[in-house]
Each structure stands twice: as C-alpha cells, then as structure tokens.
Design a protein around this motif. Structure first.
Motif, PDB file in Angstrom:
ATOM      1  N   UNK A   1      41.332  23.500 -12.533  1.00 14.81           N
ATOM      2  CA  UNK A   1      40.983  24.783 -13.128  1.00 14.81           C
ATOM      3  C   UNK A   1      40.130  24.645 -14.379  1.00 14.81           C
ATOM      4  N   UNK A   2      39.505  25.769 -14.755  1.00 20.19           N
ATOM      5  CA  UNK A   2      38.710  25.844 -15.978  1.00 20.19           C
ATOM      6  C   UNK A   2      37.635  24.756 -16.026  1.00 20.19           C
ATOM      7  N   UNK A   3      36.873  24.681 -14.954  1.00 19.92           N
ATOM      8  CA  UNK A   3      35.706  23.828 -14.870  1.00 19.92           C
ATOM      9  C   UNK A   3      34.529  24.664 -14.377  1.00 19.92           C
ATOM     10  N   UNK A   4      33.457  24.012 -13.969  1.00 23.08           N
ATOM     11  CA  UNK A   4      32.274  24.713 -13.474  1.00 23.08           C
ATOM     12  C   UNK A   4      32.019  24.350 -12.013  1.00 23.08           C
ATOM     13  N   UNK A   5      33.079  24.180 -11.281  1.00 23.95           N
ATOM     14  CA  UNK A   5      32.977  23.752  -9.889  1.00 23.95           C
ATOM     15  C   UNK A   5      32.373  24.852  -9.019  1.00 23.95           C
ATOM     16  N   UNK A   6      31.652  24.451  -7.998  1.00 27.78           N
ATOM     17  CA  UNK A   6      31.027  25.383  -7.070  1.00 27.78           C
ATOM     18  C   UNK A   6      31.383  24.994  -5.643  1.00 27.78           C
TER      19      UNK A   6
ATOM     20  N   UNK B   1      40.322  21.980 -17.367  1.00 28.46           N
ATOM     21  CA  UNK B   1      39.758  22.194 -18.697  1.00 28.46           C
ATOM     22  C   UNK B   1      38.806  21.077 -19.117  1.00 28.46           C
ATOM     23  N   UNK B   2      37.805  20.891 -18.271  1.00 28.59           N
ATOM     24  CA  UNK B   2      36.678  20.017 -18.577  1.00 28.59           C
ATOM     25  C   UNK B   2      35.395  20.793 -18.295  1.00 28.59           C
ATOM     26  N   UNK B   3      34.322  20.098 -18.054  1.00 27.20           N
ATOM     27  CA  UNK B   3      33.047  20.741 -17.716  1.00 27.20           C
ATOM     28  C   UNK B   3      32.512  20.163 -16.410  1.00 27.20           C
ATOM     29  N   UNK B   4      33.431  19.862 -15.519  1.00 28.37           N
ATOM     30  CA  UNK B   4      33.062  19.276 -14.236  1.00 28.37           C
ATOM     31  C   UNK B   4      32.317  20.288 -13.383  1.00 28.37           C
ATOM     32  N   UNK B   5      31.337  19.821 -12.623  1.00 32.99           N
ATOM     33  CA  UNK B   5      30.510  20.698 -11.800  1.00 32.99           C
ATOM     34  C   UNK B   5      30.385  20.122 -10.396  1.00 32.99           C
ATOM     35  N   UNK B   6      29.650  20.839  -9.559  1.00 40.20           N
ATOM     36  CA  UNK B   6      29.472  20.379  -8.189  1.00 40.20           C
ATOM     37  C   UNK B   6      30.614  20.800  -7.290  1.00 40.20           C
ATOM     38  N   UNK B   7      30.569  20.339  -6.063  1.00 42.50           N
ATOM     39  CA  UNK B   7      31.573  20.700  -5.066  1.00 42.50           C
ATOM     40  C   UNK B   7      32.874  19.925  -5.264  1.00 42.50           C
ATOM     41  N   UNK B   8      33.943  20.517  -4.796  1.00 40.48           N
ATOM     42  CA  UNK B   8      35.219  19.797  -4.730  1.00 40.48           C
ATOM     43  C   UNK B   8      35.131  18.831  -3.548  1.00 40.48           C
ATOM     44  N   UNK B   9      35.311  17.532  -3.769  1.00 42.73           N
ATOM     45  CA  UNK B   9      35.152  16.575  -2.657  1.00 42.73           C
ATOM     46  C   UNK B   9      36.173  16.805  -1.539  1.00 42.73           C
ATOM     47  N   UNK B  10      35.686  16.848  -0.322  1.00 41.82           N
ATOM     48  CA  UNK B  10      36.589  16.964   0.826  1.00 41.82           C
ATOM     49  C   UNK B  10      37.515  15.766   0.920  1.00 41.82           C
TER      50      UNK B  10
END
Length: 313
Positions: free
Chosen positions: A148-153, A125-134
């Motif tokens: 969850x509930x972010x803008x991750x791609x 529940x933030x506005x984090x974006x970009x890839x999930x770091x390996x």
C-alpha cells in the motif's frame, strides 16, 4: 574501479560471515545480497546502519540469522532510498522482508517471487512504481503482504489466487487498475482485504463470498460497477464492509441482513436504487450505517427501529 570495488565488497562479505560451528559460516551469497541491498539503498545514510560491513553479518542492524542463513530483514522507518536489488532472490531461506516506510523507488523485482519461504512481505509506504509482479504468486507460504501507499500501476495479478495461506492482503492507495480477480476467492484464510483508494473497475466478484474468515472488506473509492453480489451475505465473520465511492447500481441485496457480526456498513456515494431491505434491521451490532447519496426510494423500514447506529440514509 568497478572490478576493484566488487572485489572489496566480496572480501568484506567473506570477512564478516560469522562462524556458527567449526567450519560453518553465514552463507556467502546471503552476505553478498545484503551488501548489494546496502549499496542499492544508500546504506551510509540510513537512520541506523549499526555494524553493517564492519562486523559479523548476524550483528547487522535489522538482520536475523538462523544457523548460517539470513531469515529476516527488518529495515522499516530507516530512510532507505534507491531501489530493491534483484539479488535479494539469493536469500532463499528468508522468511520476512520488511522495508516499510522508506523512500524506495522503481519497480518491485520479479526475482522476489523466488523467495518461497517468505511468510511476510511488507513494502508499504514507499515510492515504488510499475506493475505488481505476477511472480509474487509463487510465494505460497505468505501470511501477509502489504504493498500500500506506493505508485504501483497495472492489475492485481491473478496469481495472487495461489496464496492460500494468506491472512492479510493490503494494496490500497496506489494507482492500480483493472478488475478484482475472482481468483482471490481462493484465499479462504484471508482476514483482511484492503483495496481502497485505487482505480479498480468492473464488478465485485461473487467469489469473494467464499472468504469465510474475512472480517474486514474495504473496497471504497474505486470505480467498481454492477450489483453488490448477494454472496457477500455469506461472510459470517465480517465486521466492516466498505463499498462507498464507487459506481455500484441495482438494489441492496437483502442477504446482507445475514451479516450478524457487522459493525460498519458503508454503501454511500454509489448509484444504488429501489428500497432499503428490511432485512438490514437484523444487523443489531451495527455502529455505523451509511446509505446516503444513492438513488434509493421508499421509506425507512420499521425494522430499523432495532438499530442504534450513526446513520446517514
């Protein structure tokens, strides 16, 4: 001005390292990392910033210190905005990082993968974006992770298969794509797997049938295709199976009739075909059964007379 500000912050960090025993202080690098967090997330406008930068670090709101090291950062629902600083990697004894429900933006720093003592990582529940770091796959002591509930791609990292102590994996309602990694089948202590409301595609890995402690599997509202793996019938502790709103095809595996702990079965809004397996009549604990909006044929098996669910077939 910037060198002067850095000197001031460094001096503050030194001044507010609380003595534990004679000659022992809160780790300086820990203190500096917390100061960086404060400045990177607009600390002056937090809901609660009690004692931050004005008293010993162990008294700062949301901070737990054990010995001379910071072991927990708990700042959920606190109006943090800005970005997570990569310098948090210096909190090498950190066990819990809870920044849930704030206004954090930008990407999750790769450097968080160096916090190998973490047992809890909560960034939902933030506005984090970009890839999930390996690199998060290095956190082999994690028990729970929620992004969850972010803008991750991007994809779910295959390195998550290294997190063998994990009991909860939640990455729902983001914008992640790609396949569900079969490596998640290594997480045999996993109790909850929530990947719903994403753009995941490809098949459901049969390796998920190895998750013998799983009691919640929620994969609905994605673009998953192919057949439902019969191996899911091995999940003897499963109480909820939600696969609705995908593009799953083929027949319903009769092996799902082995899920005797199942309370909820949602297979609606797919492309499932052929008849309804009579083995589903063995699921006598079912409260909810949804099979509607598929391409199923034939009649309802008489074995369904054993059920008392809220049905939509």
């Amino acid at each position: 001005m910037k060198p002067l500000l850095t000197l001031i912050l460094f001096t503050l960090a030194l001044n507010f390292c609380e003595p534990i025993t004679a000659g022992a202080q809160v780790n300086v690098q820990d203190s500096l990392a917390l100061v960086d967090l404060y400045n990177s997330t607009d600390g002056s406008h937090w809901v609660n910033n009690t004692n931050w930068l004005t008293a010993p670090a162990s008294s700062w709101f949301g901070i737990k210190v054990t010995g001379n090291r910071v072991t927990e950062v708990t700042l959920h629902f606190n109006q943090l905005s800005g970005n997570i600083p990569s310098s948090l990697e210096n909190l090498t004894e950190l066990q819990k990082l809870d920044l849930y429900h704030n206004k954090l933006m930008r990407s999750i720093p790769e450097s968080l993968g160096n916090l190998t003592n973490l047992w809890g990582l909560y960034l939902e529940e933030n506005q984090l974006s970009g890839n999930i770091p390996a690199s998060l796959g290095n956190l082999i002591n994690l028990l729970g992770i929620d992004l969850s509930n972010n803008k991750l791609t991007g994809n779910i990292p295959t390195t998550f298969g290294n997190l063998k102590k994990l009991e909860g994996l939640n990455v729902y309602n983001t914008q992640i794509t790609g396949n569900i990694p079969p490596e998640l089948g290594n997480l045999t202590k996993l109790g909850t797997l929530y990947l719903f409301h994403n753009q995941l595609n490809g098949n459901i890995p049969p390796q998920l049938g190895n998750l013998s402690n799983l009691w919640q599997l929620r994969l609905y509202d994605n673009q998953l295709s192919g057949k439902i793996p019969k191996e899911l019938g091995s999940l003897s502790k499963l109480q909820t199976l939600q696969l609705s709103g995908n593009q799953l095809s083929g027949s319903i595996p009769p092996e799902l009739g082995n899920l005797h702990s199942l309370l909820e079965l949602y297979l609606d809004n797919n492309k499932l075909s052929e008849g309804i397996p009579p083995e589903l009549g063995n699921l006598t604990k079912l409260d909810y059964l949804y099979l509607n909006n598929n391409q199923l044929s034939g009649s309802i098996p008489p074995e369904f007379g054993n059920l008392n669910p809220h049905c939509s077939i």
